[in-house]
Design a protein around this motif. Structure first.
Motif, PDB file in Angstrom:
ATOM      1  N   LEU A 177     149.638  58.077   9.639  1.00  0.00           N
ATOM      2  CA  LEU A 177     150.721  58.589  10.477  1.00  0.00           C
ATOM      3  C   LEU A 177     151.969  57.719  10.358  1.00  0.00           C
ATOM      4  N   VAL A 178     151.801  56.411  10.372  1.00  0.00           N
ATOM      5  CA  VAL A 178     152.944  55.498  10.246  1.00  0.00           C
ATOM      6  C   VAL A 178     153.673  55.741   8.928  1.00  0.00           C
ATOM      7  N   GLU A 179     152.909  55.845   7.850  1.00  0.00           N
ATOM      8  CA  GLU A 179     153.526  56.073   6.540  1.00  0.00           C
ATOM      9  C   GLU A 179     154.214  57.431   6.481  1.00  0.00           C
ATOM     10  N   ALA A 180     153.552  58.437   7.051  1.00  0.00           N
ATOM     11  CA  ALA A 180     154.108  59.794   7.004  1.00  0.00           C
ATOM     12  C   ALA A 180     155.422  59.893   7.756  1.00  0.00           C
ATOM     13  N   LEU A 181     155.496  59.274   8.924  1.00  0.00           N
ATOM     14  CA  LEU A 181     156.733  59.371   9.702  1.00  0.00           C
ATOM     15  C   LEU A 181     157.880  58.636   9.023  1.00  0.00           C
ATOM     16  N   ALA A 182     157.575  57.518   8.358  1.00  0.00           N
ATOM     17  CA  ALA A 182     158.616  56.823   7.605  1.00  0.00           C
ATOM     18  C   ALA A 182     159.111  57.696   6.453  1.00  0.00           C
ATOM     19  N   ILE A 183     158.172  58.319   5.735  1.00  0.00           N
ATOM     20  CA  ILE A 183     158.553  59.207   4.635  1.00  0.00           C
ATOM     21  C   ILE A 183     159.365  60.380   5.154  1.00  0.00           C
ATOM     22  N   ALA A 184     158.914  60.979   6.256  1.00  0.00           N
ATOM     23  CA  ALA A 184     159.614  62.136   6.813  1.00  0.00           C
ATOM     24  C   ALA A 184     161.033  61.777   7.246  1.00  0.00           C
ATOM     25  N   LYS A 185     161.208  60.604   7.836  1.00  0.00           N
ATOM     26  CA  LYS A 185     162.559  60.178   8.239  1.00  0.00           C
ATOM     27  C   LYS A 185     163.445  59.966   7.019  1.00  0.00           C
ATOM     28  N   GLY A 186     162.869  59.387   5.972  1.00  0.00           N
ATOM     29  CA  GLY A 186     163.630  59.220   4.740  1.00  0.00           C
ATOM     30  C   GLY A 186     163.996  60.555   4.121  1.00  0.00           C
ATOM     31  N   MET A 187     163.052  61.498   4.139  1.00  0.00           N
ATOM     32  CA  MET A 187     163.336  62.840   3.629  1.00  0.00           C
ATOM     33  C   MET A 187     164.445  63.504   4.426  1.00  0.00           C
ATOM     34  N   ASN A 188     164.414  63.333   5.738  1.00  0.00           N
ATOM     35  CA  ASN A 188     165.438  63.954   6.581  1.00  0.00           C
ATOM     36  C   ASN A 188     166.827  63.400   6.270  1.00  0.00           C
ATOM     37  N   VAL A 189     166.908  62.097   5.997  1.00  0.00           N
ATOM     38  CA  VAL A 189     168.181  61.506   5.582  1.00  0.00           C
ATOM     39  C   VAL A 189     168.667  62.167   4.299  1.00  0.00           C
ATOM     40  N   ALA A 190     167.766  62.268   3.316  1.00  0.00           N
ATOM     41  CA  ALA A 190     168.137  62.855   2.031  1.00  0.00           C
ATOM     42  C   ALA A 190     168.492  64.330   2.180  1.00  0.00           C
ATOM     43  N   LYS A 191     167.742  65.054   2.992  1.00  0.00           N
ATOM     44  CA  LYS A 191     168.022  66.480   3.209  1.00  0.00           C
ATOM     45  C   LYS A 191     169.402  66.687   3.822  1.00  0.00           C
TER      46      LYS A 191
END
Length: 502
Positions: A177-191
């Motif tokens: 979960l920790v890794e996923a939320l970090a990835i998701a936040k990074g994806m949201n920045v890029a999106k």
């Protein structure tokens, strides 16, 4: 929204909604069978009536089932049990997220993370479920008016818990979960950077965004302006910017949390905030999508956001070459010759092959400044990669077999896949120029292999490094929306690199 990982019985959850799965042909998952047992066969009765048959992505919400404490039980179709795979897992979690948005649920517990998948564990299940649900809940509304924003649909969900079967599974699930939320936040920045129009997301805006993220999350950012770029001899990069009033920026990010003196991993991104093609102008149809030509740069910035969130003990540098490619009297002309930072002269036969012109100087800068352990560049470089691979994998080119294997494995692990393309020396013959060291497009060999030619050009400037090139022209956006790729691939690669050091 807050996320949690717990382990508990589905019938005892005091929440707004419990989510369980039903396989095709009305076969219950274990969690659904438990609820069916305590509710005197309520789920079986619904299936007998034909309201739920388990088709992939189907959903049905039941209210106030006897024997349970939840207000709702959501049934999600899983498709055929024997063909339930990673892709189906993502689809059912996305379907559950969409259905949740239509309910008045404040909190929910998902038992979809219990579903068995060959070769996967609960770290993976929770990670993929969280990334998928975050993607389903992402929306881009920055450019809507205030009145329109007020009329946008809202949802009440505040808390989502992923359940795992045993307490011993909690550490793996929590790490996922920790890794996923970090990835998701990074994806949201890029999106979001990708979705912004070119009149807002200029090279200056991109640079400012990186500076703000660096200040907020603890990594160093410096911006090289045109005079510095000229002093460095970046004639190729600067030539692309000549047709625009927007000044170019070289965005340099440093995350140095690993051992002192250890060579960094370098990430290099193409940041063309709008690409009209220059004098070799693009067709008018769908030219609006050229705001996505900076998605490589956005991915580097998004990956740094995730990297800082995870606090990985490694050294990473990120470089984004940001510019516009427009046309006026000062713009590059077909036949012009420019000199790159590496001292290689380039004949510009097509001004729309500009991504390689800015990336080549960025690669030289990285090599000379940081001498990285590996260098990975990413760019919406060629339409040819779309023809070659279609919409699903990113094209991967590399001069190092180990790096190819690592990126391929990371892509399979996180679901952001790549496919290796050839990088044979024979292709170099096609870049010969009559009046310069190389041309920026093929001068022989016909029109085929455009993605390979683009990668071969970049390799000319990366031969001293362990290097990989990701052509993301097919995967960085779908329709009119940025996907945030390849942030998941990059972050998983960095996670794996950090794990190897432990």
């Amino acid at each position: 929204m807050e996320y949690f990982v717990k382990s508990g019985n589905p019938e005892k959850q005091r929440v707004s909604c419990v989510i369980v799965g039903i396989y095709d042909r009305r076969t219950m998952s274990e969690s659904a069978a438990v609820i069916d047992g305590v509710s005197d066969g309520a789920i079986a009765a619904v299936m007998r009536r034909g309201d739920m048959d388990g088709k992939l992505g189907q959903s049905l919400v039941l209210h106030n089932l006897p024997g349970t404490f939840a207000d709702r039980v959501m049934l999600v179709g899983l498709g055929r049990e024997r063909s339930f795979d990673d892709n189906a897992f993502r689809k059912v979690n996305a379907a559950a997220a969409r259905a949740l948005r239509q309910t008045g649920s404040i909190d929910a517990v998902s038992y979809l993370t219990h579903l068995p998948l060959k070769g996967r564990d609960f770290h993976w299940n929770v990670s993929q479920a969280a990334i998928t649900i975050e993607e389903a809940f992402y929306s881009f509304d920055d450019c809507r008016g205030e009145k329109a924003k007020e009329e946008l649909p809202s949802y009440k969900l505040e808390r989502l818990t992923f359940d795992v079967p045993r307490r011993s599974d909690l550490p793996a699930g929590e790490r996922g979960l920790v890794e996923a939320l970090a990835i998701a936040k990074g994806m949201n920045v890029a999106k979001t950077l990708g979705n912004l129009p070119g009149n807002i997301c200029t090279p200056t805006y991109l640079a400012t965004s990186a500076e703000q993220l660096g200040a907020a999350h603890g990594f160093k950012v410096k911006i090289l302006e045109e005079p510095e770029l000229r002093k460095l001899g970046m004639g190729s990069f600067l030539s692309v910017a000549r047709g625009s009033v927007q000044p170019p920026k070289l965005i340099v990010m440093e995350y140095l949390k690993g051992p002192k003196g250890e060579k960094p991993i370098a990430l290099v991104g193409k940041g063309l905030t709008f690409d009209a093609g220059g004098i070799s102008i693009k067709p008018a149809a769908n030219m609006d999508e050229m705001k996505f030509d900076m998605c490589g740069g956005a991915a580097v910035i998004g990956a740094f956001r995730a990297l800082a969130e995870l606090a990985l003990p490694i050294n990473v540098v990120g470089v984004v070459a940001a510019s516009e490619n427009l046309l006026d009297g000062a713009a590059n002309k077909p036949g012009d010759v420019v000199t790159s930072m590496a001292g290689i002269t380039i004949e510009i036969l097509n001004t729309d092959a500009e991504g390689r012109l800015i990336l080549c100087d960025a690669l030289t800068y990285v090599e000379q400044t940081y001498d990285p352990s590996v260098c990975i560049d990413m760019a919406t470089l060629t339409g040819a990669i779309v023809v070659a691979l279609g919409a699903y994998p990113t094209g991967l080119f590399s001069n190092t077999a180990g790096l190819t294997r690592s990126l391929t494995a990371a892509g399979e692990q996180i679901g952001d896949r790549v496919w290796e393309m050839p990088l044979w020396p024979e292709y170099e013959e096609h870049l010969k120029s009559e009046c310069a060291d190389i041309a920026n497009i093929a001068t022989s060999g016909g029109n085929g292999g455009g993605a390979i030619i683009g990668a071969t050009f970049l390799h000319k400037f990366a031969k001293k490094m362990k290097w990989a090139h990701l052509d993301i022209a097919a995967t960085a956006w779908k329709g009119k929306r940025s996907t945030g790729r390849p942030v998941p691939l990059l972050v998983q690669y960095l996670l794996n690199a950090a794990a190897k050091r432990d």
